[in-house]
Structure formats: C-alpha cells, structure tokens
Design an enzyme around this catalytic site. Structure first.
Site, PDB file in Angstrom:
ATOM      1  N   HIS B  58      21.866  29.504 -28.803  1.00 43.34           N
ATOM      2  CA  HIS B  58      23.103  30.102 -28.311  1.00 43.34           C
ATOM      3  C   HIS B  58      24.137  30.043 -29.445  1.00 43.34           C
ATOM      4  O   HIS B  58      24.032  29.219 -30.365  1.00 43.34           O
ATOM      5  CB  HIS B  58      23.602  29.336 -27.083  1.00 43.34           C
ATOM      6  CG  HIS B  58      22.791  29.567 -25.837  1.00 43.34           C
ATOM      7  ND1 HIS B  58      23.202  29.167 -24.582  1.00 43.34           N
ATOM      8  CD2 HIS B  58      21.584  30.171 -25.666  1.00 43.34           C
ATOM      9  CE1 HIS B  58      22.287  29.511 -23.687  1.00 43.34           C
ATOM     10  NE2 HIS B  58      21.289  30.115 -24.303  1.00 43.34           N
ATOM     11  N   GLU B  60      27.139  28.930 -29.579  1.00 43.11           N
ATOM     12  CA  GLU B  60      27.832  27.642 -29.727  1.00 43.11           C
ATOM     13  C   GLU B  60      26.977  26.614 -30.460  1.00 43.11           C
ATOM     14  O   GLU B  60      27.451  25.877 -31.338  1.00 43.11           O
ATOM     15  CB  GLU B  60      28.178  27.055 -28.342  1.00 43.11           C
ATOM     16  CG  GLU B  60      29.054  27.925 -27.459  1.00 43.11           C
ATOM     17  CD  GLU B  60      28.222  28.776 -26.493  1.00 43.11           C
ATOM     18  OE1 GLU B  60      27.253  29.426 -26.945  1.00 43.11           O
ATOM     19  OE2 GLU B  60      28.542  28.787 -25.292  1.00 43.11           O
ATOM     20  N   CYS B  88      27.492  27.517 -21.264  1.00 41.73           N
ATOM     21  CA  CYS B  88      26.509  27.131 -20.244  1.00 41.73           C
ATOM     22  C   CYS B  88      26.385  25.593 -20.234  1.00 41.73           C
ATOM     23  O   CYS B  88      26.925  24.919 -21.112  1.00 41.73           O
ATOM     24  CB  CYS B  88      25.163  27.789 -20.555  1.00 41.73           C
ATOM     25  SG  CYS B  88      24.231  26.962 -21.865  1.00 41.73           S
ATOM     26  N   CYS B  91      25.199  24.112 -23.615  1.00 40.71           N
ATOM     27  CA  CYS B  91      26.201  24.148 -24.680  1.00 40.71           C
ATOM     28  C   CYS B  91      27.376  23.231 -24.365  1.00 40.71           C
ATOM     29  O   CYS B  91      27.928  22.580 -25.253  1.00 40.71           O
ATOM     30  CB  CYS B  91      26.668  25.577 -24.906  1.00 40.71           C
ATOM     31  SG  CYS B  91      25.361  26.629 -25.589  1.00 40.71           S
TER      32      CYS B  91
END
Lengths: 157, 157
Positions: B58, B60, B88, B91
């Site tokens: 992801h 992040e 999410c 993260c």
C-alpha cells in the site's frame, strides 16, 4: 497425536526462527508458510524490524512477501501460516489481503493481538477473507520465549 | 486559507501518486511523507500491490519503509504522513509502529478504514502510539478518483 504431528513439527521450525530472532535482540516471534497440498515449508522468518530498519518486518509479513514474490501474485490462497504468537492487527490484515487459507498460531495475545483482542479483526464486515484460525499450538513453549526475552530486557534496563 | 496551503500542496502530490497508480491499474491511493521541521517531501508512492506482487505494498507502507530505510531506524517520529484515503487497519497499525506524528488523510473510509470504521484502531488500549489525525483534506477529489476507478472496473467486467 498422529494428526497433530505435521502442525507440531512446523511450529517447531517457527520456534527455531523465534529463538534466532532473540539472539539478534529482535522480538522473538517466528513464522513459516507451508504449501497446503505438498506440505512443503516454503518460507521461514523471524522478526527483523531492528536489523532491516522496517517496522513492518514482522515474521508474518516477511514470509508473505517472500512467497508472493516467488509465486508472482499478491494472493496466495494455497498456503497456510504457522506463527508462534497470535498476529498483531497489521499482520492479521496482511494475512487476509494475501488470502492465506489457515493460520495456526502458538501463544494467544488477548492484549495486543489482532484476533482475540478487542480489535477482533476477523469478525469485522470489512474483512473480505477470513482465514481459518487454530490457536494454542505449543502455546507454553511459544509464550515462554517471549516472556524470557522481555524479562531479560527489563533486568538489563 | 494560508495556513491550509502546505497541507493542500502535499495532498496534491499524494493525488498525483494516486492518479499514476490508476494508470498502472492499481487501486488509486497515494501517500507522501514530510519531514515536520523542514517541510520537505521525503518520500512519495502510490499503491503497487499488483506490480510488486506484494499485498502489503500500500502507498503508506511503501513511504514508511522508504524513509525508515534512509533514516536507518524503525521509528520516524519526525515525519508526518499525507494519504488520499483513510488508512486501512494494516496501514494504521504500521503508522503507529513507525511512530508517525500526524496523519492527514483525504477521503474518509468508514466501511473499510482502520480509524473511523468499527475497527477504530487508535482507540484501542493496545496501541502505544496514537498519531494525531486530520481527515477530509481535498476529500472530494481524493474520493472521486477511487469512485471513478471502481466504476470503470465494474463496467469492464
């Protein structure tokens, strides 16, 4: 006992990784990924957040990234995970994203885990894939490595 | 408006990363990490889970791993994160482990986020570091990229 045997021998490999992590001064947690049909242990790792300068380098994340890289996919539903401690919320979410079939863990972590704590991630509607969960495999051995590690840390402070 | 300016310009860079991700057929989410004192944007990324065969890639996680690697530490409290969508659970936990100071996010994600959903990670006692949170920055622009992406996906199914 016979039926438990493969689970115990795989958890013992995860325990070896946890012990190796302790020798590196990392939090002693170990994980292995197993191909469900062949039974092959295809990846093994212990925590390396300090060594790799990577707060995401938990044992679970490392074996997932390893196998995804080899398989060439971000989802690996043919694999099962063994890990010495109940996964944290970060790892529990990553396990779901990777579509891991079954998670076998050692020690329960109702305080900081992602499954049996009040985070209770796999009961949430946002989780599209909920792996099967079996906890408490070699629980005492898995937990005592962590306890000894943190006790020694406190003594040396 | 003047005070908002640095936040808007940083979120616009994250939006560029989100748009680039869409061009690669990745979920269009972008993130940047900023050094709090200098204001320098030190890392930027969009989702690359498909390209990298890594379910943890992801936006992040990528900028956190990048900066931790450069700084040589698993904790980077001197940095703030800008991300186009509410993080999410994976993260959100990684952000806490990395000790990120402040998270500025664009679109809220009460369905699948880690903060405003019922996971509500930063309210849990197991979270040792709770970053400051500011949501809704360029919310419409950040959300519309995602909506358009998923609408086009459905149309092409």
């Amino acid at each position: 006992m016979h039926k438990q045997e493969p689970h115990l021998s795989r958890m013992k490999i995860a325990l070896e990784e946890a012990r190796d992590a302790a020798l590196r001064e990392e939090v002693p947690i170990g994980a292995v990924l197993v191909h469900r049909n062949s039974g092959d242990v295809v990846a093994r790792a212990g925590n390396r957040t300090i060594e790799l300068h990577d707060p995401t380098a938990h044992a679970e994340i490392q074996v997932i990234r390893d196998v995804c890289g080899v398989v060439g996919a971000q989802r690996i539903p043919e694999y099962d995970l063994y890990v010495t401690l109940e996964p944290c919320p970060m790892c529990a979410a990553a396990i779901s994203f990777a579509r891991i079939g079954t998670v076998y863990f050692g020690a329960h972590d109702p305080k900081s885990g992602g499954i049996t704590s009040d985070v209770d991630l796999y009961s949430r509607s946002q989780i599209h894939h909920k792996p099967q969960i079996f906890g408490g495999i070699l629980e005492e051995e898995c937990g005592s490595i962590l306890k000894a590690f943190f006790q020694a840390k406190r003594l040396s402070l």
